[in-house]
Design a protein around this motif. Sequence first.
Motif, PDB file in Angstrom:
ATOM      1  N   ALA A  67       0.971  -1.265   0.055  1.00  0.00           N
ATOM      2  CA  ALA A  67      -0.059  -0.007  -0.099  1.00  0.00           C
ATOM      3  C   ALA A  67       0.937   1.304  -0.003  1.00  0.00           C
ATOM      4  N   ALA A  68       1.991   1.227   0.726  1.00  0.00           N
ATOM      5  CA  ALA A  68       2.922   2.204   0.809  1.00  0.00           C
ATOM      6  C   ALA A  68       3.445   2.563  -0.587  1.00  0.00           C
ATOM      7  N   LEU A  69       3.941   1.538  -1.224  1.00  0.00           N
ATOM      8  CA  LEU A  69       4.446   1.728  -2.664  1.00  0.00           C
ATOM      9  C   LEU A  69       3.694   2.218  -3.579  1.00  0.00           C
ATOM     10  N   GLU A  70       2.222   2.104  -3.331  1.00  0.00           N
ATOM     11  CA  GLU A  70       1.443   2.582  -4.313  1.00  0.00           C
ATOM     12  C   GLU A  70       0.968   3.866  -3.741  1.00  0.00           C
ATOM     13  N   GLY A  71       1.300   4.371  -2.557  1.00  0.00           N
ATOM     14  CA  GLY A  71       0.740   5.558  -2.012  1.00  0.00           C
ATOM     15  C   GLY A  71      -0.696   5.543  -1.860  1.00  0.00           C
ATOM     16  N   GLY A  72      -0.994   4.280  -1.585  1.00  0.00           N
ATOM     17  CA  GLY A  72      -2.752   4.233  -0.892  1.00  0.00           C
ATOM     18  C   GLY A  72      -2.458   4.336   0.328  1.00  0.00           C
ATOM     19  N   GLU A  73      -3.873   3.960   0.896  1.00  0.00           N
ATOM     20  CA  GLU A  73      -4.253   4.072   2.405  1.00  0.00           C
ATOM     21  C   GLU A  73      -4.104   2.718   3.093  1.00  0.00           C
ATOM     22  N   ALA A  74      -4.671   1.694   2.391  1.00  0.00           N
ATOM     23  CA  ALA A  74      -4.688   0.436   3.125  1.00  0.00           C
ATOM     24  C   ALA A  74      -4.740  -0.671   1.953  1.00  0.00           C
ATOM     25  N   GLY A  75      -4.190  -2.038   2.244  1.00  0.00           N
ATOM     26  CA  GLY A  75      -4.068  -2.821   1.331  1.00  0.00           C
ATOM     27  C   GLY A  75      -4.789  -4.401   1.820  1.00  0.00           C
ATOM     28  N   LEU A  76      -5.345  -5.026   1.142  1.00  0.00           N
ATOM     29  CA  LEU A  76      -5.890  -6.622   1.334  1.00  0.00           C
ATOM     30  C   LEU A  76      -5.246  -7.490   0.194  1.00  0.00           C
ATOM     31  N   ALA A  77      -4.308  -8.415   0.885  1.00  0.00           N
ATOM     32  CA  ALA A  77      -3.881  -9.261   0.207  1.00  0.00           C
ATOM     33  C   ALA A  77      -4.750 -10.513   0.159  1.00  0.00           C
ATOM     34  N   THR A  78      -4.665 -11.006  -1.189  1.00  0.00           N
ATOM     35  CA  THR A  78      -5.382 -12.489  -1.390  1.00  0.00           C
ATOM     36  C   THR A  78      -4.699 -13.535  -2.096  1.00  0.00           C
ATOM     37  N   ILE A 186       6.642   1.771 -11.726  1.00  0.00           N
ATOM     38  CA  ILE A 186       6.583   2.556 -13.104  1.00  0.00           C
ATOM     39  C   ILE A 186       5.551   3.660 -13.114  1.00  0.00           C
ATOM     40  N   CYS A 187       4.358   3.167 -12.534  1.00  0.00           N
ATOM     41  CA  CYS A 187       3.102   3.911 -12.474  1.00  0.00           C
ATOM     42  C   CYS A 187       2.399   3.756 -11.257  1.00  0.00           C
ATOM     43  N   LYS A 188       2.117   5.072 -10.725  1.00  0.00           N
ATOM     44  CA  LYS A 188       1.350   5.079  -9.530  1.00  0.00           C
ATOM     45  C   LYS A 188      -0.097   5.562  -9.849  1.00  0.00           C
ATOM     46  N   PRO A 189      -1.174   4.876 -10.104  1.00  0.00           N
ATOM     47  CA  PRO A 189      -2.520   5.367 -10.674  1.00  0.00           C
ATOM     48  C   PRO A 189      -3.229   6.323  -9.611  1.00  0.00           C
ATOM     49  N   PHE A 190      -2.837   6.151  -8.138  1.00  0.00           N
ATOM     50  CA  PHE A 190      -3.208   6.995  -7.215  1.00  0.00           C
ATOM     51  C   PHE A 190      -3.080   8.446  -7.592  1.00  0.00           C
ATOM     52  N   ASP A 191      -1.716   8.642  -7.991  1.00  0.00           N
ATOM     53  CA  ASP A 191      -1.490  10.025  -8.346  1.00  0.00           C
ATOM     54  C   ASP A 191      -2.575  10.704  -9.481  1.00  0.00           C
ATOM     55  N   PHE A 192      -3.092   9.821 -10.217  1.00  0.00           N
ATOM     56  CA  PHE A 192      -3.885  10.398 -11.504  1.00  0.00           C
ATOM     57  C   PHE A 192      -5.524  10.490 -10.957  1.00  0.00           C
ATOM     58  N   GLY A 193      -5.750   9.987  -9.763  1.00  0.00           N
ATOM     59  CA  GLY A 193      -7.306   9.869  -9.192  1.00  0.00           C
ATOM     60  C   GLY A 193      -7.950   8.833  -9.396  1.00  0.00           C
ATOM     61  N   VAL A 194      -7.224   7.642  -9.516  1.00  0.00           N
ATOM     62  CA  VAL A 194      -7.855   6.208  -9.447  1.00  0.00           C
ATOM     63  C   VAL A 194      -8.248   5.875  -8.079  1.00  0.00           C
ATOM     64  N   ILE A 217      -5.837  -2.458  -3.196  1.00  0.00           N
ATOM     65  CA  ILE A 217      -5.344  -1.216  -2.366  1.00  0.00           C
ATOM     66  C   ILE A 217      -6.235  -0.164  -2.629  1.00  0.00           C
ATOM     67  N   GLU A 218      -6.807   0.597  -1.484  1.00  0.00           N
ATOM     68  CA  GLU A 218      -7.552   1.713  -1.726  1.00  0.00           C
ATOM     69  C   GLU A 218      -6.743   3.084  -1.438  1.00  0.00           C
ATOM     70  N   ARG A 219      -7.444   4.038  -2.435  1.00  0.00           N
ATOM     71  CA  ARG A 219      -6.613   5.311  -2.224  1.00  0.00           C
ATOM     72  C   ARG A 219      -7.086   6.077  -0.698  1.00  0.00           C
ATOM     73  N   LYS A 220      -6.315   7.111  -0.509  1.00  0.00           N
ATOM     74  CA  LYS A 220      -6.671   7.937   0.893  1.00  0.00           C
ATOM     75  C   LYS A 220      -7.821   8.761   0.327  1.00  0.00           C
ATOM     76  N   GLY A 221      -8.687   8.905   1.443  1.00  0.00           N
ATOM     77  CA  GLY A 221     -10.154   9.493   1.373  1.00  0.00           C
ATOM     78  C   GLY A 221     -11.002   8.965   0.533  1.00  0.00           C
ATOM     79  N   LEU A 222     -10.948   7.576   0.230  1.00  0.00           N
ATOM     80  CA  LEU A 222     -11.882   6.960  -0.596  1.00  0.00           C
ATOM     81  C   LEU A 222     -13.175   7.309  -0.099  1.00  0.00           C
ATOM     82  N   VAL A 223     -13.578   7.096   1.293  1.00  0.00           N
ATOM     83  CA  VAL A 223     -14.691   7.313   1.763  1.00  0.00           C
ATOM     84  C   VAL A 223     -15.645   8.283   1.514  1.00  0.00           C
ATOM     85  N   GLU A 224     -14.892   9.485   0.940  1.00  0.00           N
ATOM     86  CA  GLU A 224     -15.872  10.746   0.693  1.00  0.00           C
ATOM     87  C   GLU A 224     -16.406  10.532  -0.543  1.00  0.00           C
TER      88      GLU A 224
END
Length: 421
Positions: A67-78, A186-194, A217-224
């Motif tokens: 989750a940190a590498l993606e710049g997200g808030e939290a991750g769930l492994a499967t 290579i690509c951080k989709p959260f930086d582009f609003g995913v 992984i979910e982005r920061k602030g997704l609850v909004e």
Amino acid sequence: MQQQTEALHTGYNKDTQSTMAVPIYMSTAYEFRDVEHAANLFSLKELGNIYTRLNNPTTDVFEKRFAALEGGEAGLATATGMAAIFYAIANAAEAGDNIVCAAQLYGGSLTQFAHTIKRFGIEARFFDVHNPSQIETLVDDKTKVIFFESLTNPSVDVADIDAIVKIANKYNILTVVDNTVATPIICKPFDFGVDIVVHSASKYTTGQGISLGGMMIERKGLVEKIKNNPRYKHFNEPDYSYHGLVYVDVPLPIYTLRARLSLLRDLGATISPFNSFTLIQGIETLSLRMREHSSNALKVAEFLESHPKVEKVNYPGLKSNSNYDVVQKYFKDGMASGLLSFELKNAEEAIKVVDATNLFSLVVNIGDSKSIITHPASTTHQQLSNEELIACGVPAGLIRLSIGLEASVDLIEDLKAALES
Ligand SMILES: *Cc1c(COP(=O)(O)O)cnc(C)c1O
């Protein structure tokens, strides 16, 4: 903190034995201090380990680090990438709903969407990844997710993330991106609003073709985006399978929370702690490896482009490639990962070359440190006619390569000898 640093440290503060390596906690269950402690964990008054189907200390490090590498808030492994993709969809959609997805997809995702979730009453509607405006003609008030791959497998197309996210946000629909081939290096989709990123960790993350795994992984602030959104009533109304919990009222990352408490609990595609451990080792070197995969693949692509027997080379890192501008916009340092394909005159020529290579292994996988070669027309796309093959961008003479970490001069020499045999 920079990704290279996070990849080595995030999520692990040394256990009681002070081990440098993250320990493998192979344990099915965990002892509660007393009945009150047990009750508190079950009611989420306190957070902690209950049973490894739901959470595990080794897997927890893997989740936090990814989750940190993606710049997200939290991750769930499967257990696998396919499970992560299914959970990301099933967390938003139910029978009667639909999802809108790019047509250029990994084969397993294509069959999951076109056949498996259809039997659960969820319809998949497809748009051309090069034409995001088609999304507007496909969405309605039952659309729960817009799904696409940042760098597509096997067609190596690159999505215009901004254009897709803009339409999704206009209709307040969640976007889910499969970032397996690009990886967060290579690509951080959260930086582009995913909103949500999914992965098959079985490819570049494990890196050496060792372990299967998946990640959501979910982005920061997704609850909004979910709060009071009529598309996602089940996050805004009591969940009676969890004593009336209302997810948007919980001060935790709710997309992963619901996927863990409901989907992982009831469907159980849980990763083994051992696999989480091996994937943590993969993450430690992911940044170095993606740079090397990308520069090796570019050298091989340039060689193939210069060879008279090769009709066409598809590699988004090549200046001649139609995706080149999108790569410069969304990918870091011009890297374009290790996947490429090239076309020979016909199937006979392609089969001859595939069989004549020595360093490349004939395998249906990608992202291994060892290079891989495949001929889709005789394997994954065997059932299709010549016309159908051309329509889905896989002509009979197409060869796909997953470029590994060998010296590029050796790979080029091997391909050259095979082409000229
Ligand atoms: C391999 C792959 C998957 C599926 O992952 P598994 O871990 O094999 O289940 C999903 N998406 C992409 C892009 C892949 O390459």
